[in-house]
Design an enzyme around this catalytic site. Structure first.
Site, PDB file in Angstrom:
ATOM      1  N   LEU A 246      -4.459   5.000   2.875  1.00  0.00           N
ATOM      2  CA  LEU A 246      -3.686   5.005   4.116  1.00  0.00           C
ATOM      3  C   LEU A 246      -4.250   6.010   5.119  1.00  0.00           C
ATOM      4  O   LEU A 246      -4.752   7.067   4.751  1.00  0.00           O
ATOM      5  CB  LEU A 246      -2.231   5.356   3.823  1.00  0.00           C
ATOM      6  CG  LEU A 246      -1.428   4.369   2.982  1.00  0.00           C
ATOM      7  CD1 LEU A 246      -0.125   5.015   2.509  1.00  0.00           C
ATOM      8  CD2 LEU A 246      -1.129   3.111   3.785  1.00  0.00           C
ATOM      9  N   ALA A 270      -1.796  11.592  -3.295  1.00  0.00           N
ATOM     10  CA  ALA A 270      -2.392  10.263  -3.140  1.00  0.00           C
ATOM     11  C   ALA A 270      -3.847  10.328  -2.689  1.00  0.00           C
ATOM     12  O   ALA A 270      -4.620   9.396  -2.926  1.00  0.00           O
ATOM     13  CB  ALA A 270      -1.573   9.429  -2.153  1.00  0.00           C
ATOM     14  N   ALA A 274      -7.497   8.136  -3.706  1.00  0.00           N
ATOM     15  CA  ALA A 274      -7.944   7.321  -2.564  1.00  0.00           C
ATOM     16  C   ALA A 274      -6.862   6.327  -2.133  1.00  0.00           C
ATOM     17  O   ALA A 274      -7.167   5.268  -1.583  1.00  0.00           O
ATOM     18  CB  ALA A 274      -9.250   6.590  -2.867  1.00  0.00           C
ATOM     19  N   LYS A 275      -5.601   6.689  -2.381  1.00  0.00           N
ATOM     20  CA  LYS A 275      -4.499   5.881  -1.864  1.00  0.00           C
ATOM     21  C   LYS A 275      -4.097   6.347  -0.473  1.00  0.00           C
ATOM     22  O   LYS A 275      -3.408   5.634   0.258  1.00  0.00           O
ATOM     23  CB  LYS A 275      -3.304   5.967  -2.819  1.00  0.00           C
ATOM     24  CG  LYS A 275      -3.589   5.362  -4.192  1.00  0.00           C
ATOM     25  CD  LYS A 275      -2.466   5.619  -5.178  1.00  0.00           C
ATOM     26  CE  LYS A 275      -2.826   5.079  -6.561  1.00  0.00           C
ATOM     27  NZ  LYS A 275      -1.818   5.425  -7.591  1.00  0.00           N
ATOM     28  N   ALA A 276      -4.513   7.551  -0.131  1.00  0.00           N
ATOM     29  CA  ALA A 276      -4.417   8.066   1.234  1.00  0.00           C
ATOM     30  C   ALA A 276      -5.764   8.701   1.557  1.00  0.00           C
ATOM     31  O   ALA A 276      -6.373   9.358   0.705  1.00  0.00           O
ATOM     32  CB  ALA A 276      -3.300   9.099   1.365  1.00  0.00           C
TER      33      ALA A 276
END
Length: 307
Positions: A246, A270, A274-276
């Protein structure tokens, strides 16, 4: 930079109060201020797709009209919801209601066919109406196709719902997709299972990933409004791993981080998955969604209308 004291005055607007929170810059007030700043930036960024996850009893808890308003205002582009929030939206769409709990004994409630969610009551009669109506809808949809994704199913349901306050209906009419990876874990999921005992009707959860990944890949940027934790939060975060995470997000949750649950994890965590994205704008607010998010969104609306 010093901590500024919060000033209040007669007749001040919600946005003025949140501005004071932001000026103070610390503790819960500072986090609310930063979350409002990020939300405002996300909504005003034409290149950003805004995802919103709905976890916990938000619809029975009074958030229904706010979610619908966000859809109609085009302030959210995609929703990830628990099956329960969808079910409770449809309970009201079909004529049912949610009621305030008045401290009665739970065994007495059981005898009267009333279920309790914290201080909210729902009657079995309202669920009976829901069950009758949703089966009728399943009959109509399955007569035209016997294999459908969850997102497509919710879209078709939304088109058949006649209720201006329903977020499921508003999403269908405004082409805002709803994803519900945990749909089976709800009263609607139970009704799907019952319906499938004598119907050839396949609801395909994996099929949603094709559509969802296309949205993520085609978006210039993605921001997220994470209300509550659990599956809906993770599905929103994980869907963006495929493109590096994100670009911006806010979360509001009552969960705590010590036990390592995703619901209580600060959004900064996150980044490690690598989710953010590294460098993304993030704000985590600890508190009750039904108090904090209306405050933030009301301030955001005032800021946008003043620009």
């Amino acid at each position: 930079m010093k901590v500024n004291p919060i000033n209040i005055s007669n007749c001040m607007k919600v946005s003025d109060l949140v501005d004071e929170f932001d000026r103070s810059g610390v503790l819960g007030a500072g986090r609310v201020g930063r979350a409002c700043n990020i939300l405002t930036d996300m909504i005003q960024d034409d290149d950003m797709k805004v995802f919103m996850s709905l976890g916990g009893p938000l619809i029975p808890g009074g958030m229904r009209n706010i979610v619908t308003k966000m859809i109609e205002n085009r302030h959210v582009d995609l929703i990830v919801s628990s099956g329960a929030n969808i079910t409770h939206d449809l309970v009201e769409a079909f004529g049912g209601s949610h009621y305030r709990h008045e401290g009665r004994d739970d065994e007495e409630l059981n005898e009267e066919g009333i279920g309790r969610i914290a201080d909210i009551n729902v009657g079995s009669d309202d669920f009976t109406i829901f069950e009758t109506e949703i089966i009728k809808i399943f009959e109509k949809i399955s007569s035209e196709r016997n294999h459908i994704s969850i997102q497509e199913l919710l879209y078709e349901i939304g088109l058949m719902v006649d209720d201006e306050n329903s977020f499921v209906a508003a999403a269908a009419k405004n082409n805002v997709p709803i994803f519900a990876p945990g749909l089976i874990d709800s009263m609607m999921g139970l009704q799907l299972w019952i319906f499938n005992q004598d119907h050839d009707f396949v609801v395909d959860a994996v099929a949603d990933m094709h559509y969802l990944s296309d949205i993520v890949f085609e978006a210039e940027k993605v921001g997220a409004i994470l209300l509550g934790g659990g599956l809906t939060k993770h599905y929103t975060l994980a869907s963006n791993v495929i493109k590096g995470g994100l670009d911006a997000a806010i979360q509001i949750t009552m969960d705590r981080p010590e036990a390592g649950s995703l619901g209580g994890a600060p959004l900064e965590e996150a980044k490690s998955w690598a989710k953010a994205r590294c460098g993304s704008s993030l704000a985590s607010v600890v508190g009750d969604v039904t108090v904090i998010f209306p405050l933030i969104y009301a301030a955001c609306l005032d800021r946008i209308s003043s620009d």
